[in-house]
Write a protein that holds these residues in place. Structure first.
Motif, PDB file in Angstrom:
ATOM      1  N   GLY A  61      54.056   3.328 112.594  1.00  0.00           N
ATOM      2  CA  GLY A  61      53.235   2.389 111.688  1.00  0.00           C
ATOM      3  C   GLY A  61      51.824   2.535 111.917  1.00  0.00           C
ATOM      4  N   LEU A  62      51.497   2.269 113.245  1.00  0.00           N
ATOM      5  CA  LEU A  62      50.229   2.173 113.945  1.00  0.00           C
ATOM      6  C   LEU A  62      49.278   3.279 113.632  1.00  0.00           C
ATOM      7  CD1 LEU A  62      50.639  -0.051 117.066  1.00  0.00           C
ATOM      8  CD2 LEU A  62      49.751  -0.722 114.819  1.00  0.00           C
ATOM      9  N   ALA A  63      49.836   4.456 113.948  1.00  0.00           N
ATOM     10  CA  ALA A  63      49.388   5.774 113.403  1.00  0.00           C
ATOM     11  C   ALA A  63      49.190   6.024 112.190  1.00  0.00           C
ATOM     12  CB  ALA A  63      49.959   6.788 113.879  1.00  0.00           C
ATOM     13  N   LEU A  64      49.870   5.740 111.291  1.00  0.00           N
ATOM     14  CA  LEU A  64      49.726   5.610 109.755  1.00  0.00           C
ATOM     15  C   LEU A  64      48.591   4.740 109.269  1.00  0.00           C
ATOM     16  CD1 LEU A  64      53.254   5.823 108.328  1.00  0.00           C
ATOM     17  CD2 LEU A  64      51.613   7.806 108.670  1.00  0.00           C
ATOM     18  N   LEU A  65      48.574   3.459 109.991  1.00  0.00           N
ATOM     19  CA  LEU A  65      47.623   2.404 109.587  1.00  0.00           C
ATOM     20  C   LEU A  65      46.376   2.949 110.223  1.00  0.00           C
ATOM     21  CD1 LEU A  65      46.751  -0.386 108.739  1.00  0.00           C
ATOM     22  CD2 LEU A  65      47.487  -1.094 110.934  1.00  0.00           C
ATOM     23  N   GLY A  66      46.300   3.371 111.224  1.00  0.00           N
ATOM     24  CA  GLY A  66      45.153   3.935 111.758  1.00  0.00           C
ATOM     25  C   GLY A  66      44.371   5.037 111.293  1.00  0.00           C
ATOM     26  N   GLY A  67      45.231   5.793 110.551  1.00  0.00           N
ATOM     27  CA  GLY A  67      44.810   7.001 109.571  1.00  0.00           C
ATOM     28  C   GLY A  67      44.060   6.060 108.298  1.00  0.00           C
ATOM     29  N   VAL A  68      44.448   5.356 107.956  1.00  0.00           N
ATOM     30  CA  VAL A  68      43.909   4.447 106.725  1.00  0.00           C
ATOM     31  C   VAL A  68      42.581   3.833 107.011  1.00  0.00           C
ATOM     32  CG1 VAL A  68      43.988   2.722 104.926  1.00  0.00           C
ATOM     33  CG2 VAL A  68      46.122   4.269 105.689  1.00  0.00           C
ATOM     34  N   ILE A  69      42.527   3.422 108.324  1.00  0.00           N
ATOM     35  CA  ILE A  69      41.258   2.686 108.777  1.00  0.00           C
ATOM     36  C   ILE A  69      40.289   3.567 109.150  1.00  0.00           C
ATOM     37  CG2 ILE A  69      40.392   1.131 110.620  1.00  0.00           C
ATOM     38  CD1 ILE A  69      43.089  -0.246 110.650  1.00  0.00           C
ATOM     39  N   PHE A  70      40.592   4.711 109.791  1.00  0.00           N
ATOM     40  CA  PHE A  70      39.428   5.577 110.142  1.00  0.00           C
ATOM     41  C   PHE A  70      39.109   6.408 108.944  1.00  0.00           C
ATOM     42  CE2 PHE A  70      41.289   4.957 114.500  1.00  0.00           C
ATOM     43  CZ  PHE A  70      40.294   4.315 115.221  1.00  0.00           C
ATOM     44  N   TYR A  71      40.025   6.838 108.051  1.00  0.00           N
ATOM     45  CA  TYR A  71      39.691   7.458 106.806  1.00  0.00           C
ATOM     46  C   TYR A  71      38.687   6.720 106.273  1.00  0.00           C
ATOM     47  CZ  TYR A  71      40.127   9.508 102.284  1.00  0.00           C
ATOM     48  OH  TYR A  71      39.923  10.386 101.221  1.00  0.00           O
ATOM     49  N   ASN A  72      38.754   5.540 105.873  1.00  0.00           N
ATOM     50  CA  ASN A  72      37.908   4.846 104.916  1.00  0.00           C
ATOM     51  C   ASN A  72      36.553   4.197 105.745  1.00  0.00           C
ATOM     52  OD1 ASN A  72      39.580   3.698 102.361  1.00  0.00           O
ATOM     53  ND2 ASN A  72      40.925   3.611 104.072  1.00  0.00           N
ATOM     54  N   ILE A  73      36.760   4.037 107.064  1.00  0.00           N
ATOM     55  CA  ILE A  73      35.314   3.916 107.701  1.00  0.00           C
ATOM     56  C   ILE A  73      34.627   5.123 108.132  1.00  0.00           C
ATOM     57  CG2 ILE A  73      34.562   3.222 109.938  1.00  0.00           C
ATOM     58  CD1 ILE A  73      36.854   1.222 110.038  1.00  0.00           C
ATOM     59  N   GLU A  74      35.208   6.431 108.415  1.00  0.00           N
ATOM     60  CA  GLU A  74      34.477   7.370 108.954  1.00  0.00           C
ATOM     61  C   GLU A  74      34.029   8.527 107.690  1.00  0.00           C
ATOM     62  OE1 GLU A  74      33.228   7.562 111.894  1.00  0.00           O
ATOM     63  OE2 GLU A  74      34.020   5.858 112.476  1.00  0.00           O
ATOM     64  N   ARG A  75      34.945   8.570 106.612  1.00  0.00           N
ATOM     65  CA  ARG A  75      34.800   9.579 105.828  1.00  0.00           C
ATOM     66  C   ARG A  75      33.342   9.280 105.144  1.00  0.00           C
ATOM     67  NH1 ARG A  75      37.220  13.212 102.663  1.00  0.00           N
ATOM     68  NH2 ARG A  75      36.635  13.425 100.606  1.00  0.00           N
ATOM     69  N   ASP A  76      33.231   8.059 104.475  1.00  0.00           N
ATOM     70  CA  ASP A  76      31.862   7.821 103.931  1.00  0.00           C
ATOM     71  C   ASP A  76      30.571   8.046 104.907  1.00  0.00           C
ATOM     72  OD1 ASP A  76      33.198   7.234 101.711  1.00  0.00           O
ATOM     73  OD2 ASP A  76      32.956   5.204 101.987  1.00  0.00           O
ATOM     74  N   SER A  77      30.450   7.659 106.094  1.00  0.00           N
ATOM     75  CA  SER A  77      29.520   7.839 106.959  1.00  0.00           C
ATOM     76  C   SER A  77      29.446   9.350 107.217  1.00  0.00           C
ATOM     77  CB  SER A  77      29.906   7.267 108.252  1.00  0.00           C
ATOM     78  OG  SER A  77      28.866   7.462 109.220  1.00  0.00           O
ATOM     79  N   GLU A  78      30.495  10.181 107.279  1.00  0.00           N
ATOM     80  CA  GLU A  78      30.515  11.514 107.423  1.00  0.00           C
ATOM     81  C   GLU A  78      29.762  12.244 106.245  1.00  0.00           C
ATOM     82  OE1 GLU A  78      33.147  15.596 108.413  1.00  0.00           O
ATOM     83  OE2 GLU A  78      33.856  13.734 107.798  1.00  0.00           O
ATOM     84  N   ILE A  79      30.250  11.764 105.068  1.00  0.00           N
ATOM     85  CA  ILE A  79      29.473  12.417 103.846  1.00  0.00           C
ATOM     86  C   ILE A  79      27.893  12.165 103.936  1.00  0.00           C
ATOM     87  CG2 ILE A  79      29.422  11.973 101.455  1.00  0.00           C
ATOM     88  CD1 ILE A  79      32.697  11.845 101.386  1.00  0.00           C
ATOM     89  N   GLU A  80      27.487  10.849 104.247  1.00  0.00           N
ATOM     90  CA  GLU A  80      26.166  10.445 104.207  1.00  0.00           C
ATOM     91  C   GLU A  80      25.378  11.184 105.166  1.00  0.00           C
ATOM     92  OE1 GLU A  80      23.450   6.317 104.939  1.00  0.00           O
ATOM     93  OE2 GLU A  80      25.770   6.300 104.811  1.00  0.00           O
ATOM     94  N   ASN A  81      26.014  11.231 106.644  1.00  0.00           N
ATOM     95  CA  ASN A  81      25.470  12.171 107.580  1.00  0.00           C
ATOM     96  C   ASN A  81      24.903  13.557 107.159  1.00  0.00           C
ATOM     97  OD1 ASN A  81      25.057   9.821 109.176  1.00  0.00           O
ATOM     98  ND2 ASN A  81      26.923   9.947 110.336  1.00  0.00           N
ATOM     99  N   GLU A  82      26.313  14.188 106.837  1.00  0.00           N
ATOM    100  CA  GLU A  82      25.977  15.740 106.286  1.00  0.00           C
ATOM    101  C   GLU A  82      25.121  15.806 105.366  1.00  0.00           C
ATOM    102  OE1 GLU A  82      27.462  17.997 108.318  1.00  0.00           O
ATOM    103  OE2 GLU A  82      27.845  16.239 109.581  1.00  0.00           O
ATOM    104  N   ALA A  83      24.919  14.887 103.947  1.00  0.00           N
ATOM    105  CA  ALA A  83      24.110  15.021 103.133  1.00  0.00           C
ATOM    106  C   ALA A  83      22.722  15.098 103.773  1.00  0.00           C
ATOM    107  CB  ALA A  83      24.374  13.965 102.196  1.00  0.00           C
ATOM    108  N   LYS A  84      22.447  14.080 104.557  1.00  0.00           N
ATOM    109  CA  LYS A  84      20.962  14.070 105.217  1.00  0.00           C
ATOM    110  C   LYS A  84      20.829  15.369 105.864  1.00  0.00           C
ATOM    111  CE  LYS A  84      20.854   8.875 105.841  1.00  0.00           C
ATOM    112  NZ  LYS A  84      20.830   8.002 106.656  1.00  0.00           N
ATOM    113  N   LYS A  85      21.907  15.915 106.924  1.00  0.00           N
ATOM    114  CA  LYS A  85      21.466  17.224 107.538  1.00  0.00           C
ATOM    115  C   LYS A  85      21.074  18.079 106.443  1.00  0.00           C
ATOM    116  CE  LYS A  85      24.447  16.056 111.576  1.00  0.00           C
ATOM    117  NZ  LYS A  85      25.445  16.436 112.290  1.00  0.00           N
ATOM    118  N   ALA A  86      21.782  18.240 105.308  1.00  0.00           N
ATOM    119  CA  ALA A  86      21.827  19.433 104.152  1.00  0.00           C
ATOM    120  C   ALA A  86      20.443  19.206 103.871  1.00  0.00           C
ATOM    121  CB  ALA A  86      23.104  19.432 103.510  1.00  0.00           C
ATOM    122  N   ALA A  87      19.929  18.060 103.478  1.00  0.00           N
ATOM    123  CA  ALA A  87      18.623  17.755 102.976  1.00  0.00           C
ATOM    124  C   ALA A  87      17.485  18.565 103.759  1.00  0.00           C
ATOM    125  CB  ALA A  87      18.439  16.466 102.679  1.00  0.00           C
ATOM    126  N   VAL A  88      17.680  18.129 105.303  1.00  0.00           N
ATOM    127  CA  VAL A  88      16.778  18.534 106.130  1.00  0.00           C
ATOM    128  C   VAL A  88      16.701  19.900 106.130  1.00  0.00           C
ATOM    129  CG1 VAL A  88      15.989  18.516 108.489  1.00  0.00           C
ATOM    130  CG2 VAL A  88      16.970  16.245 107.432  1.00  0.00           C
TER     131      VAL A  88
END
Length: 299
Positions: A61-88
């Motif tokens: 259960g903690l593994a599944l919950l951790g997947g939900v937490i990290f997915y929602n926290i890190e995914r948007d940050s990754e998209i934003e960072n990679e978009a900035k890198k792509a623009a540069v």
């Protein structure tokens, strides 16, 4: 074939004595209740125990919950960072394209030199140039495998951290890694156990001396048979102080190395809080490779 009897009901079961002895369990525990199926759920419930089912379910259960937490926290940050890198990168590509057209390169040799330069500059923009074959071929001191980095890798094997900053390239290296871990890991476990016991005794004695002196100064009597233990709160405070101390040491090491022998292509040195994070993933054995000292594998 002998039969096993369940005390106190003395009900015969179709379990062989050899099965009970093979698992090293008492016959009254190994045998199911009278009306239970031989290998039913209740049977294994008694063998494994409720807590094992609960702990297994909790971890899943903690593994599944951790997947939900990290997915929602890190995914948007990754998209934003990679978009900035792509623009540069797009700006750099446009700039180098204009430069290439302005120079009006015609010979294959000049074009190859320009493409190599553009390739390395784009890698520097993405901060991956230090892993490039061009960078490593600039000199032996740029190679991943040198003596002290090899010592760092060997220590990671029996410390079970595995930062991932280095990896073996040959089958011989993989075999030696397996053998090295197989023979050295037990010694490391014994060392950690003994050092942990020694450190706990040392801290407990120091705490007991301070506590007894405090009680004596306040006129509080102490029971001679009292067992004094270090409170959990003090252990937590000592752990955090250790994290901050080690983080400061790593920060100082990386900063001094960068000042004296630094290389621009490796990027800025590790910060203080990054050093604390690195210390935590080290002592916990997780060994994430996302944040390690910049000069850990080259010094």
């Amino acid at each position: 074939m002998g039969r096993v009897k369940i005390a106190p009901e003395s009900v015969e079961c179709n379990l062989r004595n050899e099965e009970s002895e093979a698992f090293g369990l008492p016959q009254d525990i190994w045998s199911p209740p009278p009306k239970a199926r031989r290998y039913g759920l209740f049977f294994w419930w008694r063998i494994l125990g409720l807590r094992h089912f609960f702990i297994s379910g909790l971890l899943i259960g903690l593994a599944l919950l951790g997947g939900v937490i990290f997915y929602n926290i890190e995914r948007d940050s990754e998209i934003e960072n990679e978009a900035k890198k792509a623009a540069v990168l797009e700006k750099d590509i446009l700039y180098h394209t204009e430069e290439l057209m302005r120079k009006n390169v015609t010979s294959p040799e000049e074009l190859a030199d320009q493409l190599r330069h553009i390739y390395t500059e784009l890698q520097k923009t993405e901060k991956i140039f230090k892993n490039s074959a061009f960078y490593k071929n600039e000199g032996d001191d740029h190679l991943m495998w040198q003596y002290w980095p090899a010592v760092f890798y060997a220590s990671n094997i029996f410390m079970t951290t595995g930062y991932g900053t280095q990896h073996v390239l040959t089958d011989r290296g993989r075999v030696i890694t397996i053998l090295y871990g197989f023979f050295m890991l037990p010694f490391m476990i014994v060392l950690c156990r003994d050092l942990g016991q020694w450190w706990l005794i040392l801290v407990t004695r120091a705490y007991a001396k301070v506590l007894l002196r405090y009680r004596k100064a306040r006129g509080i009597e102490t029971n001679p048979k009292e067992e004094i233990a270090v409170p959990l709160s003090i252990l937590v405070i000592l752990t955090w102080l250790n994290l901050m101390f080690c983080g400061a040491c790593i920060f100082a090491y990386d900063a001094l190395y960068d000042q004296w022998w630094g290389r621009d292509e490796l990027g800025p040195p590790m910060g203080f809080w990054d050093g604390c994070y690195f210390t935590y993933i080290t002592i916990s054995g997780m060994g994430m490779s996302d944040d390690v000292p910049v000069y850990a594998a080259v010094s």
